[in-house]
Scaffold this active site. Structure first.
Site, short mmCIF file in Angstrom:
data_model
loop_
_atom_site.label_atom_id
_atom_site.label_comp_id
_atom_site.label_asym_id
_atom_site.label_seq_id
_atom_site.Cartn_x
_atom_site.Cartn_y
_atom_site.Cartn_z
CD GLU A 199 -2.66 1.61 0.46
OE1 GLU A 199 -3.71 0.10 -0.04
OE2 GLU A 199 -2.64 1.82 -1.12
CE LYS A 219 5.93 7.41 -4.46
NZ LYS A 219 6.31 8.42 -4.18
N1 HSE Z 1 10.75 10.62 -2.56
C1 HSE Z 1 8.55 10.07 -2.05
C2 HSE Z 1 8.11 11.58 -3.25
C3 HSE Z 1 8.88 9.50 -1.36
O1 HSE Z 1 8.56 12.62 -2.33
O2 HSE Z 1 7.15 11.23 -3.25
C4 HSE Z 1 6.93 8.69 -1.28
O3 HSE Z 1 7.42 7.88 -1.88
#
Ligand code: HSE
Length: 419
Positions: free
Chosen positions: A126, A201
């Protein structure tokens, strides 16, 4: 009440955040999550001066965690290859695995998920996307009955933090330093700045919503380093702001996947999410457009997502070996997509300069929606801001080159406009 014995691998920012949150919110997790979490062991290569693990057992070789009497390995070492090895070994040892590591899922997700299903253990992630802001289980569970046609959003908290501070007048460099200090940025912040973190992501979300591979085939990834403060000013005059957007959508039965800066309408939902917030817009058949937003980075937010996986794991009856494999879908060629563009051109203030620029677009049969010469910069230099009609991505680089080749032009940059 269920109980789970967990072993935490890694002892950095995220791991210590999880340790502290489990201890601080123990009673809440018991009452709301119906789960008692016991941290049995921590795999820490070295001590962390910011967190005292108390009486919890510490092992210096993270792989030793796998031999302990635990139900779940929480992988928080980051990185790709050692993390893959650790996760696969844990799965073969019949331990469930929870991770926040988007890079390892992006690069080896299909292999790891197959291994977990074959071994009848859960692999949950998650907090790999938007930290604790719920999206993975939302796609898998709550939206299980919905067809999703588009996912678009800001998936890197650091980029959104930097861009929204720049919009308010701050400098890129000092804002990045602040993001690092706050623990938002990756240890190597190039992953945040060059778009790779957001790409990881959206790759993960695309695999869940549209069945694309992990790792996905090559797709277009661009970061925020070429965005200047002036872009916000000119974008705003036209009713836009600049965001780093990651997109996955169905496009004629193929999947469009991309992560890059984009001009979006100032009055849109995503435009108004500032700071480290992540925001996602989902287009679905049953719910229409759905918005999710929340902190997308940082210790507490990530701990929230990790604990939600532990609660899900303890209270779920899913047998992972019964999970059906999804049909895989291919990606559309980025060059075949069309966008409207914002161009910023710095040129000498001489007669005919506008005509020479517009003729380059005319030669390619590309319409211009607006072209405005802005106030003088330095002596005899003017910014020209241009918005095009839709044109094919395959023309883009050649257009930039041809504009830059004009004797009167000093520099040019461009940003896609998200419709
Ligand atoms: N470095 C990532 C960001 C941290 O700034 O979104 C979370 O995945």
């Amino acid at each position: 009440m269920k109980s789970l014995k967990i072993g935490i691998c890694g002892w950095g920012n995220v791991a210590t955040g999880l340790f502290n949150t489990i201890n601080q919110n123990k009673e809440l997790i018991k009452s709301k999550g119906r789960l008692d979490i016991e941290i049995s062991v921590i795999g820490a290569r070295r001590d962390n001066p910011k967190c005292n693990p108390g009486n919890t057992e510490i092992v210096r070789d993270i792989f030793d965690v796998l031999d302990k009497e635990i139900d779940v390995v929480v992988e928080l070492i980051g990185g790709v290859e050692v993390a893959r090895e650790l996760i696969l070994k844990a799965i073969k040892n019949k331990k469930h695995v929870v991770t926040a590591n988007k890079a390892v899922i992006f690069n080896h997700g299909d292999e790891i998920i197959k291994e977990a299903n074959d071994n009848g253990v859960m692999f949950l992630y998650e907090s790999s996307v938007c930290a604790g802001t719920p999206i993975i289980k939302l796609l898998n569970e709550e939206l299980a009955a919905s067809n999703i046609t588009k996912i678009a959003g800001m998936l890197n908290g650091t980029s959104n933090f930097i861009l929204s501070n720049m919009e308010d007048g701050a400098d890129f460099k000092s804002t990045l330093e602040l993001a690092q200090k706050e623990g938002y940025a990756e240890p190597d912040p190039t992953f945040d700045i060059d778009g790779m973190d957001a790409a990881h992501k959206i790759g993960i979300l695309s695999s869940l919503a549209f069945g694309t591979n992990l790792p996905p085939d090559d797709f277009y990834i661009e970061g925020i380093s070429k965005i200047e403060k002036d872009d916000f000013k000119y974008a705003s005059e036209m009713g836009y702001t600049v965001k780093h957007l990651a997109v996955s959508k169905i496009n004629n039965k193929e999947i469009e996947l991309r992560a890059h800066p984009a001009l979006i309408r100032s009055n849109s939902y995503l435009a108004n999410l500032k700071g480290v917030r992540n925001g996602i817009e989902l287009e679905t058949d049953l719910l229409g457009t759905l918005h999710i937003a929340g902190s997308g980075a940082g210790q507490e937010s990530t701990a929230s997502g990790l604990i939600s996986d532990l609660v899900f794991l303890a209270n779920s009856n899913i047998n992972p070996s019964s999970i059906e494999k999804k049909e895989k879908n291919g990606l559309i060629d980025f060059q075949s997509l069309s966008f409207q563009y914002y161009f910023y051109i710095e040129a000498e203030d001489i007669p005919g300069v506008m005509a020479s620029i517009t003729s380059i677009f005319a030669k390619k049969n590309i319409g211009i929606e607006s072209i405005v010469q802005k106030e003088d910069l330095k002596e005899k230099t003017v910014p020209i801001v241009l918005i095009t009609d839709l044109f094919l991505e395959s023309n883009h680089i050649e257009l930039l080159d041809n504009i830059l080749k004009l004797d009167s032009v000093n520099s040019v940059r461009s940003i896609r406009i998200e419709s």
